[in-house]
Design an enzyme around this catalytic site. Structure first.
Site, short mmCIF file in Angstrom:
data_model
loop_
_atom_site.label_atom_id
_atom_site.label_comp_id
_atom_site.label_asym_id
_atom_site.label_seq_id
_atom_site.Cartn_x
_atom_site.Cartn_y
_atom_site.Cartn_z
N ASP A 1 0.76 -4.15 8.96
CA ASP A 1 -0.35 -3.24 8.73
C ASP A 1 -1.63 -4.07 8.67
O ASP A 1 -1.80 -4.90 7.77
CB ASP A 1 -0.14 -2.47 7.42
CG ASP A 1 -1.19 -1.39 7.19
OD1 ASP A 1 -2.27 -1.47 7.80
OD2 ASP A 1 -0.93 -0.47 6.39
N ARG B 1 -12.89 -3.37 -6.76
CA ARG B 1 -12.96 -4.05 -5.47
C ARG B 1 -14.39 -3.96 -4.94
O ARG B 1 -14.95 -2.88 -4.82
CB ARG B 1 -12.02 -3.41 -4.45
CG ARG B 1 -10.57 -3.43 -4.83
CD ARG B 1 -9.69 -2.98 -3.66
NE ARG B 1 -10.14 -1.72 -3.06
CZ ARG B 1 -9.59 -1.16 -1.99
NH1 ARG B 1 -8.57 -1.75 -1.39
NH2 ARG B 1 -10.04 0.00 -1.52
N PHE C 1 0.85 -1.19 0.00
CA PHE C 1 0.00 0.00 0.00
C PHE C 1 0.88 1.25 0.00
O PHE C 1 1.90 1.30 0.69
CB PHE C 1 -0.91 -0.01 1.23
CG PHE C 1 -1.96 1.07 1.18
CD1 PHE C 1 -3.09 0.91 0.38
CD2 PHE C 1 -1.83 2.24 1.91
CE1 PHE C 1 -4.06 1.90 0.31
CE2 PHE C 1 -2.79 3.23 1.85
CZ PHE C 1 -3.90 3.07 1.05
N TYR D 1 -11.40 3.08 10.22
CA TYR D 1 -12.50 3.62 9.41
C TYR D 1 -12.96 2.67 8.32
O TYR D 1 -13.90 3.00 7.58
CB TYR D 1 -12.15 4.98 8.81
CG TYR D 1 -10.82 5.05 8.07
CD1 TYR D 1 -10.68 4.54 6.80
CD2 TYR D 1 -9.73 5.66 8.67
CE1 TYR D 1 -9.47 4.62 6.12
CE2 TYR D 1 -8.51 5.75 8.02
CZ TYR D 1 -8.39 5.23 6.74
OH TYR D 1 -7.18 5.30 6.09
N LYS D 2 -12.36 1.50 8.21
CA LYS D 2 -12.80 0.53 7.21
C LYS D 2 -13.84 -0.41 7.84
O LYS D 2 -14.97 -0.02 8.09
CB LYS D 2 -11.61 -0.23 6.64
CG LYS D 2 -10.58 0.67 5.94
CD LYS D 2 -9.43 -0.14 5.38
CE LYS D 2 -8.31 0.74 4.85
NZ LYS D 2 -8.72 1.55 3.69
#
Length: 418
Positions: free
Chosen positions: A213, A383, A150, A238-239
């Site tokens: 991560d 996605r 990422f 926040y996911k």
């Protein structure tokens, strides 16, 4: 969860059947879903919207609105500055860290929720570099990551290497001479789950320490960091934790390393006696020494509510539904002749399914126009995030039908068919 018979998702099968499974299969799965009621605990302003992007930004728990109202109207507006003491604002990063720890299989006193994921990565990369090398002497300031990692993880590693007069290595095949590895447990494009225990050991055997991560893992996988021998980890809220846009991330440090932590950002919330204003800096014991500046109470409040929602629903049930609903999504995609870019083994797959198409940018735009929200990653990935608390099986079915219809508008050479 029990599932009606689905089309095969085996690699050796010719997946395309030219039509989707009957929608009644999705309806049966929704009827049997033990988490179905949780969708009603989230704000659904547009019931017709198909939202499959909870792996980027989770939906809003109704409880979060109530919690924010209490903090703003009662604590901030009412108790004002006394809220730092009367309402536990001073210790909120560690209090919420203890609550989140249960979702990581971790002990209390090992997690702090306090700043952005990028700041947490920066801190832990520096912490890792300052830990003594297993073979004695200083740890080499060489940081390694996968080329597909990422972006913020790569950028943070490059920035730390610059500040430490070190170097970065793009690639993880050879870890000789590497001091620190940064990598994601779940690949943000494909949703492939890394073998954390094996890769942690491989890095340790080479003399490196790994910062994991967990941003695409926490809140959707049933984690046990101590069992995986994880030393250092970071992630966002926040996911799949539904903590709100820009909600503070978290850092985890295994207990055996607490006394060796030397982190780069010194501030008064990381000071043992923060109100002894004239004292020299003396870092707090344990995980508290990762704190630095004044925490954002509103963001922490929203994150806390999302974390509490996940804990109440039960991470075991959430993880089980994630496997079932992504498996269903793959079955539907196969039946429609779409190209799946995610692992077919449920034990190796996170909470989203990646579909590969040469015209992904156009399809993404036109899906949004139809009220179907998915995520697009260059050059050719769509996605579909299947957040277990808010996503129905019929949502997955209907979204993939829309996607397949739009994909048929693209000719084989990648141009839009007339």
């Amino acid at each position: 969860m029990a599932s009606p018979d689905l089309p095969s998702t085996n690699h050796d099968t010719d997946h395309s059947t030219g039509h989707a499974p009957d929608r009644s299969v999705a309806e049966q799965l929704d009827a049997a879903d033990v988490l179905a009621e949780w969708r009603e605990r989230f704000v659904l302003r547009n019931p017709g919207l198909i939202y499959l992007d909870g792996n980027s930004l989770g939906m809003t728990p109704i409880a979060t609105i109530d919690a924010m109202r209490r903090v703003i109207e009662e604590q901030w507006a009412g108790d004002l500055i006394t809220s730092w003491w009367e309402n536990d604002w001073l210790d909120l990063p560690l209090t919420i860290g203890n609550e989140l720890a249960s979702l990581l299989g971790a002990a209390e006193g090992t997690v702090a929720v306090h700043d952005s994921t990028t700041v947490g990565i920066f801190q832990l990369l520096n912490v890792a570099l300052d830990l003594p090398a297993a073979r004695g002497g200083p740890r080499p300031p060489v940081l390694a990551f996968a080329p597909s990692e990422f972006p913020t993880d790569r950028y943070a590693a490059e920035g730390v290497a610059r500040l430490r007069n070190g170097a970065v290595r793009s690639g993880l095949d050879n870890l000789d001479g590497v001091g620190v590895v940064i990598r994601s447990m779940v690949d943000y494009r494909s949703a492939e789950i890394c073998d954390v225990a094996a890769e942690t050991k491989r890095a340790n055997d080479a003399g490196a320490i790994t910062v994991w991560d967990l941003s695409h893992a926490v809140g959707v996988l049933d984690l046990d960091l101590p069992a995986l021998d994880v030393d250092l980890a970071v992630g966002c809220t926040y996911k799949f934790l539904n903590g709100g846009p820009g909600a503070p991330g978290f850092t985890y440090v295994a207990p055996h390393l607490h006394h060796d932590i030397t982190q780069p950002i010194w501030g008064w919330f990381g000071q043992t006696d923060q109100f002894a204003m004239d004292n020299a800096f003396d870092p707090r014991p344990g995980i508290g020494r990762l704190l630095h500046g004044t925490p954002g109470i509103l963001g922490l409040t929203a994150a806390r509510s999302g974390i509490a929602t996940t804990i109440e629903a039960g991470i075991g049930a959430i993880a089980a539904k994630a496997q079932a609903i992504t498996q269903y999504g793959i079955a539907v995609a196969d039946a429609l002749g779409l190209t799946v870019a995610s692992p077919r083994d449920a034990a190796r797959r996170g909470g989203h399914v990646a579909i590969r198409h040469t015209d992904a940018v156009r399809i993404h735009r036109e899906l949004e126009a139809r009220g179907v929200i998915v995520d697009q990653r260059d050059p050719d990935i769509l996605r579909l995030g299947m957040s277990p608390l808010t996503t129905r099986f019929v949502d997955v079915h209907d979204a993939l039908l829309h996607l397949a219809e739009l994909a048929e508008m693209t000719a084989g050479d990648g141009t839009t068919a007339s």
